[in-house]
Design a protein around this motif. Structure first.
Motif, PDB file in Angstrom:
ATOM      1  N   ARG A   1       0.834  -1.197   0.000  1.00 48.52           N
ATOM      2  CA  ARG A   1       0.000   0.000   0.000  1.00 48.52           C
ATOM      3  C   ARG A   1       0.873   1.253   0.000  1.00 48.52           C
ATOM      4  O   ARG A   1       1.943   1.271   0.594  1.00 48.52           O
ATOM      5  CB  ARG A   1      -0.919   0.036   1.233  1.00 48.52           C
ATOM      6  N   SER A   2       0.394   2.280  -0.677  1.00 51.67           N
ATOM      7  CA  SER A   2       1.122   3.539  -0.755  1.00 51.67           C
ATOM      8  C   SER A   2       0.144   4.699  -0.795  1.00 51.67           C
ATOM      9  O   SER A   2      -0.941   4.590  -1.372  1.00 51.67           O
ATOM     10  CB  SER A   2       2.009   3.565  -2.013  1.00 51.67           C
ATOM     11  N   LYS A   3       0.509   5.826  -0.182  1.00 51.63           N
ATOM     12  CA  LYS A   3      -0.357   6.998  -0.192  1.00 51.63           C
ATOM     13  C   LYS A   3      -0.385   7.675  -1.559  1.00 51.63           C
ATOM     14  O   LYS A   3      -1.331   8.374  -1.901  1.00 51.63           O
ATOM     15  CB  LYS A   3       0.111   8.001   0.861  1.00 51.63           C
ATOM     16  N   THR A   4       0.692   7.472  -2.335  1.00 49.92           N
ATOM     17  CA  THR A   4       0.818   8.189  -3.604  1.00 49.92           C
ATOM     18  C   THR A   4       0.560   7.329  -4.830  1.00 49.92           C
ATOM     19  O   THR A   4       0.603   7.826  -5.955  1.00 49.92           O
ATOM     20  CB  THR A   4       2.229   8.798  -3.713  1.00 49.92           C
ATOM     21  N   SER A   5       0.318   6.024  -4.644  1.00 44.44           N
ATOM     22  CA  SER A   5       0.144   5.144  -5.796  1.00 44.44           C
ATOM     23  C   SER A   5      -0.763   3.975  -5.434  1.00 44.44           C
ATOM     24  O   SER A   5      -0.720   3.480  -4.303  1.00 44.44           O
ATOM     25  CB  SER A   5       1.509   4.618  -6.263  1.00 44.44           C
ATOM     26  N   PRO A   6      -1.587   3.518  -6.372  1.00 38.10           N
ATOM     27  CA  PRO A   6      -2.427   2.352  -6.117  1.00 38.10           C
ATOM     28  C   PRO A   6      -1.653   1.041  -6.259  1.00 38.10           C
ATOM     29  O   PRO A   6      -2.197  -0.037  -6.011  1.00 38.10           O
ATOM     30  CB  PRO A   6      -3.509   2.458  -7.192  1.00 38.10           C
ATOM     31  N   TYR A   7      -0.395   1.138  -6.668  1.00 37.80           N
ATOM     32  CA  TYR A   7       0.423  -0.048  -6.899  1.00 37.80           C
ATOM     33  C   TYR A   7       1.421  -0.263  -5.762  1.00 37.80           C
ATOM     34  O   TYR A   7       1.684   0.653  -4.967  1.00 37.80           O
ATOM     35  CB  TYR A   7       1.185   0.089  -8.215  1.00 37.80           C
TER      36      TYR A   7
END
Length: 219
Positions: free
Chosen positions: A187-193
């Motif tokens: 999980r990332s705050k800036t990317s769905p990948y």
């Protein structure tokens, strides 16, 4: 941006595209099989020349689809062979070794990618990995084209490391004997990948994101 890093990323992107192409070919083949079965059931025993020609074309199409899939397999084998020869598969590739009739022995040293350790990649800000972001970002961020390549990097650079129990870390975190950590964050705050996090004991770090847009264009 590293020319070799771009070539490696493009190779992985091409392999992914080929896999999608083969999936579509497989679906097309199934449709052709259904059409052939239907024509046989509808016109079985018919002496009509037009019907015979249609059935023949269906059979030819199926053969051509099968040949196309075989050619795509050959291209994938060549690409995997090239990546393996420069140490860019990052881990033993059963597909590549099996198709080329080789034993599953890699010249790539465990814990490395393009013959550099995780710490060494951090030291040169990941210049051999993928590309600089196409959208302005901090200089410790790199981009690769596909999730397959990110997974490949993680498996390569974490090989030989030990798991780290870090409460709250959303993914797998590994630590090498030099205390360099390699994390695969789902999980990332800036990317769905997913994102790859690499940090050294000296405080250096790089993050690797996935961005398949505009690949082949320099940032």
């Amino acid at each position: 941006m590293s020319a070799l890093g771009e070539v490696v990323s493009l190779a992985h992107l091409t392999i992914t595209a080929i896999e999608e192409g083969k999936r579509l070919l497989s679906g097309s083949t199934e449709i052709i099989d259904e059409v052939a079965a239907s024509l046989t059931e509808i016109f079985g025993g018919s002496a009509d020349e037009g019907v015979g020609l249609a059935v023949g074309r269906v059979e030819t199409t199926r053969t051509e689809l099968a040949e196309s899939a075989t050619l795509l397999d050959m291209v994938t084998t060549s690409l995997l062979g090239y990546l393996d020869s420069i140490g860019a598969t990052g881990f033993d590739s059963p597909t590549a070794h099996t198709q080329r009739g080789m034993s599953s022995v890699s010249t790539q040293k465990p814990g490395t990618w393009l013959h550099k350790s995780a710490a060494e990649h951090v030291d040169d800000r990941g210049s051999e990995i993928g590309r600089t972001p196409i959208v302005k970002a901090r200089n410790h961020v790199r981009e690769v084209a596909t999730e397959r390549e990110l997974t490949c990097l993680f498996r390569a650079l974490s090989s030989g490391a030990r798991p780290v129990d870090k409460p709250g870390y959303p993914g797998s975190l590994m630590r090498h004997s030099d205390h360099t950590t390699v994390g695969y964050r789902t999980r990332s705050k800036t990317s769905p990948y997913p994102t790859l996090d690499i940090s050294t004991a000296q405080g250096g770090r790089i993050k690797i994101h996935i961005n398949g847009d505009q690949w082949g264009k320099r940032a």
